[in-house]
Write a protein that holds these residues in place. Structure first.
Motif, PDB file in Angstrom:
ATOM      1  N   MET A 282       1.071  -1.264  -0.011  1.00  0.00           N
ATOM      2  CA  MET A 282       0.236  -0.248  -0.089  1.00  0.00           C
ATOM      3  C   MET A 282       0.789   1.733   0.092  1.00  0.00           C
ATOM      4  O   MET A 282       2.176   1.481   0.858  1.00  0.00           O
TER       5      MET A 282
ATOM      6  N   LYS B 298       1.019   2.816  -7.210  1.00  0.00           N
ATOM      7  CA  LYS B 298       0.619   1.900  -8.286  1.00  0.00           C
ATOM      8  C   LYS B 298      -0.198   2.933  -8.902  1.00  0.00           C
ATOM      9  O   LYS B 298      -0.339   3.220 -10.257  1.00  0.00           O
TER      10      LYS B 298
ATOM     11  N   ASP C 197      -9.435  -1.565  -7.422  1.00  0.00           N
ATOM     12  CA  ASP C 197      -9.534  -1.202  -5.858  1.00  0.00           C
ATOM     13  C   ASP C 197     -11.471  -0.451  -6.205  1.00  0.00           C
ATOM     14  O   ASP C 197     -12.016  -0.586  -6.103  1.00  0.00           O
TER      15      ASP C 197
ATOM     16  N   ARG D 120     -10.987 -10.605  -0.390  1.00  0.00           N
ATOM     17  CA  ARG D 120     -10.062 -11.323  -1.516  1.00  0.00           C
ATOM     18  C   ARG D 120     -10.575 -12.403  -2.227  1.00  0.00           C
ATOM     19  O   ARG D 120     -10.124 -12.191  -3.327  1.00  0.00           O
TER      20      ARG D 120
ATOM     21  N   GLY E 275      -2.629  -4.030  -2.960  1.00  0.00           N
ATOM     22  CA  GLY E 275      -1.759  -4.353  -2.398  1.00  0.00           C
ATOM     23  C   GLY E 275      -1.648  -6.474  -1.857  1.00  0.00           C
ATOM     24  O   GLY E 275      -0.915  -7.166  -1.558  1.00  0.00           O
ATOM     25  N   GLY E 276      -2.710  -6.562  -1.625  1.00  0.00           N
ATOM     26  CA  GLY E 276      -2.742  -7.753  -1.268  1.00  0.00           C
ATOM     27  C   GLY E 276      -2.645  -8.577  -2.401  1.00  0.00           C
ATOM     28  O   GLY E 276      -2.768 -10.278  -2.019  1.00  0.00           O
TER      29      GLY E 276
ATOM     30  N   ARG F 163      -8.017   2.000   4.092  1.00  0.00           N
ATOM     31  CA  ARG F 163      -7.108   1.434   3.902  1.00  0.00           C
ATOM     32  C   ARG F 163      -7.266   0.446   5.207  1.00  0.00           C
ATOM     33  O   ARG F 163      -6.126   0.201   6.187  1.00  0.00           O
TER      34      ARG F 163
ATOM     35  N   ARG G 120       4.972  -9.634   3.799  1.00  0.00           N
ATOM     36  CA  ARG G 120       4.528 -10.296   2.189  1.00  0.00           C
ATOM     37  C   ARG G 120       6.266 -10.146   1.654  1.00  0.00           C
ATOM     38  O   ARG G 120       5.731 -10.699   0.583  1.00  0.00           O
TER      39      ARG G 120
HETATM   40  C1  S3P Z   1      -4.339  -3.982   1.010  1.00  0.00           C
HETATM   41  C2  S3P Z   1      -4.233  -2.932  -0.034  1.00  0.00           C
HETATM   42  C3  S3P Z   1      -5.651  -2.742  -0.785  1.00  0.00           C
HETATM   43  C4  S3P Z   1      -7.183  -2.758  -0.635  1.00  0.00           C
HETATM   44  C5  S3P Z   1      -7.344  -3.607   0.482  1.00  0.00           C
HETATM   45  C6  S3P Z   1      -6.108  -4.217   0.948  1.00  0.00           C
HETATM   46  C7  S3P Z   1      -3.083  -5.101   1.141  1.00  0.00           C
HETATM   47  O1  S3P Z   1      -5.110  -1.864  -2.190  1.00  0.00           O
HETATM   48  O2  S3P Z   1      -6.595  -3.243  -1.285  1.00  0.00           O
HETATM   49  O3  S3P Z   1      -6.464  -2.588   1.488  1.00  0.00           O
HETATM   50  O4  S3P Z   1      -4.144  -5.852   1.755  1.00  0.00           O
HETATM   51  O5  S3P Z   1      -2.091  -4.516   1.317  1.00  0.00           O
HETATM   52  P1  S3P Z   1      -3.760  -0.904  -2.556  1.00  0.00           P
HETATM   53  O6  S3P Z   1      -2.555  -1.293  -1.662  1.00  0.00           O
HETATM   54  O7  S3P Z   1      -3.780  -0.068  -3.534  1.00  0.00           O
HETATM   55  O8  S3P Z   1      -4.013   0.192  -1.060  1.00  0.00           O
END
Ligand code: S3P
Length: 174
Positions: free
Chosen positions: A13, A17, A36, A60, A82-83, A120, A139
């Motif tokens: 995050m 990106k 997102d 997810r 980010g995930g 977030r 990670r």
């Molecule tokens: C997440 C990152 C977020 C979003 C959610 C989970 C993560 O996106 O998908 O809050 O698990 O790292 P960004 O990386 O765009 O903030």
């Protein structure tokens, strides 16, 4: 000329990106997919509310489902959540039709970018350099294993980052 595939931007995050995706769109005319944002639009609620009402697993699943759908097209730049790397099947899906670019930034840089953002949920109550460092470390292996290329973003403009990405991918876009 090799067919231009998709470019998947992955990373923690706040690593830039979305900003870099916009730059790649402007510079090379790639179609932008902001994962997102699309998920939030489809559900009619913010990412924070999706997590709060339905939980992380539900989010997810939405993320994996969307990834499968957008892969049908090419010449896109996809700004991933980010995930995205947390599920191996997501990484396999991205590989099918794309180059995976990992953007990195120092925890201090991340903190300065996310400090005033409440959308977030993963960072709720964890906005310190120490917490961010720990999350990033947890990670790191997954990010690095997934990446075809790694681009450090600290102290670079989005223009420089976009150029570097295209150079590394080694593609010529008409
Ligand atoms: C997440 C990152 C977020 C979003 C959610 C989970 C993560 O996106 O998908 O809050 O698990 O790292 P960004 O990386 O765009 O903030």
């Amino acid at each position: 000329m090799e067919q231009m595939r998709n470019i998947f931007l992955i990373g923690f995050m706040g690593c830039g990106k979305s900003t870099v995706a916009k730059e790649l769109h402007q510079m090379y005319g790639l179609h932008i997919i902001e994962m997102d944002q699309l998920i939030a639009e489809r559900q009619g609620m913010s990412i924070a509310n999706i997590f709060e009402q339905y939980g992380e697993l539900f989010f997810r699943d939405l993320e994996s489902e969307l990834l499968g759908q957008i892969q049908a097209d090419s010449k896109q730049v996809i700004s991933c959540g980010g995930g995205i790397v947390l599920r191996e099947k997501n990484v396999a899906e991205m590989r099918k039709n794309g180059s995976i670019v990992l953007l990195t930034a120092k925890p201090e840089t991340i903190l300065s970018r996310v400090s005033r953002d409440d959308n977030r949920p993963i960072l709720k109550g964890k906005k310190t350099v120490k917490d961010i460092t720990e999350l990033m470390e947890a990670r790191r292996e997954k990010y690095e294993k997934a990446a075809d290329f790694i681009v450090a973003t600290d102290n670079k403009t989005s223009y420089e980052i976009a150029k570097e990405i295209m150079q590394k991918i080694g593609e010529t876009i008409c």
